[in-house]
Design an enzyme around this catalytic site. Structure first.
Site: not given
Ligand SMILES: *Cc1c(COP(=O)(O)O)cnc(C)c1O
Length: 428
Positions: A144, A239, A267
């Site tokens: 994701y 990511d 995060k």
């Molecule tokens: C949570 C997450 C996102 C998206 O971040 P948001 O602040 O919810 O837009 C992107 N990549 C990874 C790996 C994530 O866990």
């Protein structure tokens, strides 16, 4: 436990907010029932609107690595707020947090702050495209990267073909530029590269996946990707929105001793406020506006409250690296305890773990990619989720999510969690 007030609040919310939630992962669609409404939280505990106390294993989906309402972060926010909450002009705290991140994370010279992980990944891909002057990207099924159009893609008809949109509103035009590979399957990546020679700008990956449960890269997978990228003039984008500052100060780059070309954060970096960021070496970052041609902007980017919260959080992690060892030991303890209980009750399971991330899959075989994660027994998970919730243990309401430990969790909390699991399965 009773959830009367949560149910009533949810009914009200549903009238004015789609599905009653501002992010679908908060809904209980996958497990049934109504979401729990939180009133407040401190340390490892959530207190809901019905006065239930819950031991929290979501940590706001990652950010609250030191527990909720962590004093230095709260103080930093309050002190900053008194000086004004947004200016749309540069502030010193932005440079301070940038310097600190660059010190903590290997292989980056410059960082740009945004407001979410989605924005970070979306901007990183634009930068990769602008820098390489190529248009296609490779992502992995089950990873994701936020909800931007390019990432809402599912596997098309054949493995070496284009992706197709997995949400209405994403156009075919966008989908055709996102190619889908299998996590931990180098051959699937090679096939895409061969079929799209000189068209691929970047490979974006969660270097340790956290959005299909917790899945570790196997057999040198990340290093093999690095080699492939170098051979084909493709940028490797990590990511690390989930893993950054959580698995190590320097994230997966540090942990696996590997260099990515662009790294995305979110995060933990915001200490619980809405923050994302992306970073790279000068050569790439200088392509961004206003230095370079790739446009990216944000009215509230680098917001002083968010930067103060993130700076307080990162400073704590930087000054106390033993936090990572403590978290790892707690997670190992939980892993052993849960395994013991699940084995005792003959429950088929696979547990994946690294650092403070752990996921329990009710599946017999190893979970190494999206397909193997999807083989888990969903009914067992639903029952388990509600069984744990009834005993005051809050895990993510989906079998495809990792658990995130926070360092406010005590061994007593972990023991309670293990006994709750034991109790749940002894009723069967
Ligand atoms: C949570 C997450 C996102 C998206 O971040 P948001 O602040 O919810 O837009 C992107 N990549 C990874 C790996 C994530 O866990």
């Amino acid at each position: 436990m009773l959830y009367q007030r949560s149910s009533a609040l949810f009914k009200e919310a549903e009238k004015v907010i789609p599905g009653g939630v501002n992010s679908p992962v908060r809904a209980f669609n996958a497990v049934g029932g109504t979401p729990v409404f939180v009133k407040e939280a401190k340390g490892a505990y959530l207190f809901d609107e019905d006065q239930n106390k819950l031991i929290d294993y979501i940590a706001s989906w990652g950010p609250m690595i030191l527990g909720h309402a962590f004093d230095p972060v709260v103080e930093a926010i309050i002190n900053k707020a008194k000086q004004g909450t947004s200016f749309g002009m540069p502030t010193e705290i932005e440079t301070k947090i940038a310097e600190l991140t660059i010190k903590m994370v290997p292989n980056i010279d410059k960082i740009r702050f945004v407001n979410s992980g989605t924005e970070a990944c979306m901007s990183a891909v634009r930068l990769a495209r602008g820098y390489t002057k190529k248009e296609k990207i490779i992502k992995f099924a089950g990873c994701y990267h936020g909800h931007s159009d390019s990432f809402l893609i599912q596997a098309g008809s054949g493995a070496v073909t284009f992706g197709t949109p997995n949400s209405p509103g994403v156009t075919q035009g966008t989908a055709k530029d996102t190619l889908l590979a299998k996590f931990n399957d180098l051959e699937s990546v090679k096939a895409l590269i061969n079929a799209n020679k000189d068209e691929i700008a970047c490979i974006i990956i969660e270097p340790v996946a956290g959005n299909m449960g917790c899945i570790l890269p196997q057999n040198n997978f990340l290093h093999e990707l690095r080699t492939l990228c170098d051979a084909n003039n493709i940028l490797l984008v990590f990511d690390e929105v989930m893993t950054g500052f959580r698995l190590a100060k320097g994230g997966v780059q540090e942990l696996y001793n590997i260099k990515a070309d662009i790294v995305c954060f979110g995060k933990v970096i915001g200490g619980g406020l809405p923050v994302g960021a992306f970073a790279a070496k000068n050569e790439i970052m200088n392509y961004l506006a206003p230095n370079g041609p790739v446009y990216q902007a944000g009215t509230l980017s680098g917001n002083p409250l968010a930067m103060a919260a993130g700076y307080a959080m990162l400073s704590e992690l930087d000054a106390n690296p033993e936090i990572y060892t403590e978290l790892e030991q707690k997670t190992e303890y939980l892993h052993k305890g849960l395994s013991k209980v699940l084995n005792k009750h003959n429950v088929e399971h696979t547990i994946n773990r690294i650092g403070s991330m752990i996921s329990v899959h009710f599946a017999k075989d190893s979970v190494i990619d999206f397909d193997t994660a999807a083989k888990g027994n969903n009914q067992t998970f639903k029952d388990f989720f509600h069984g744990m919730l009834d005993q005051g243990i809050y895990i993510a309401p989906s079998a495809f999510e990792s658990w995130f430990l926070n360092n406010a969790l005590s061994y007593k909390d972990l023991d309670e969690t293990i006994s709750a699991c034991d109790h749940h399965f002894s009723k069967k």
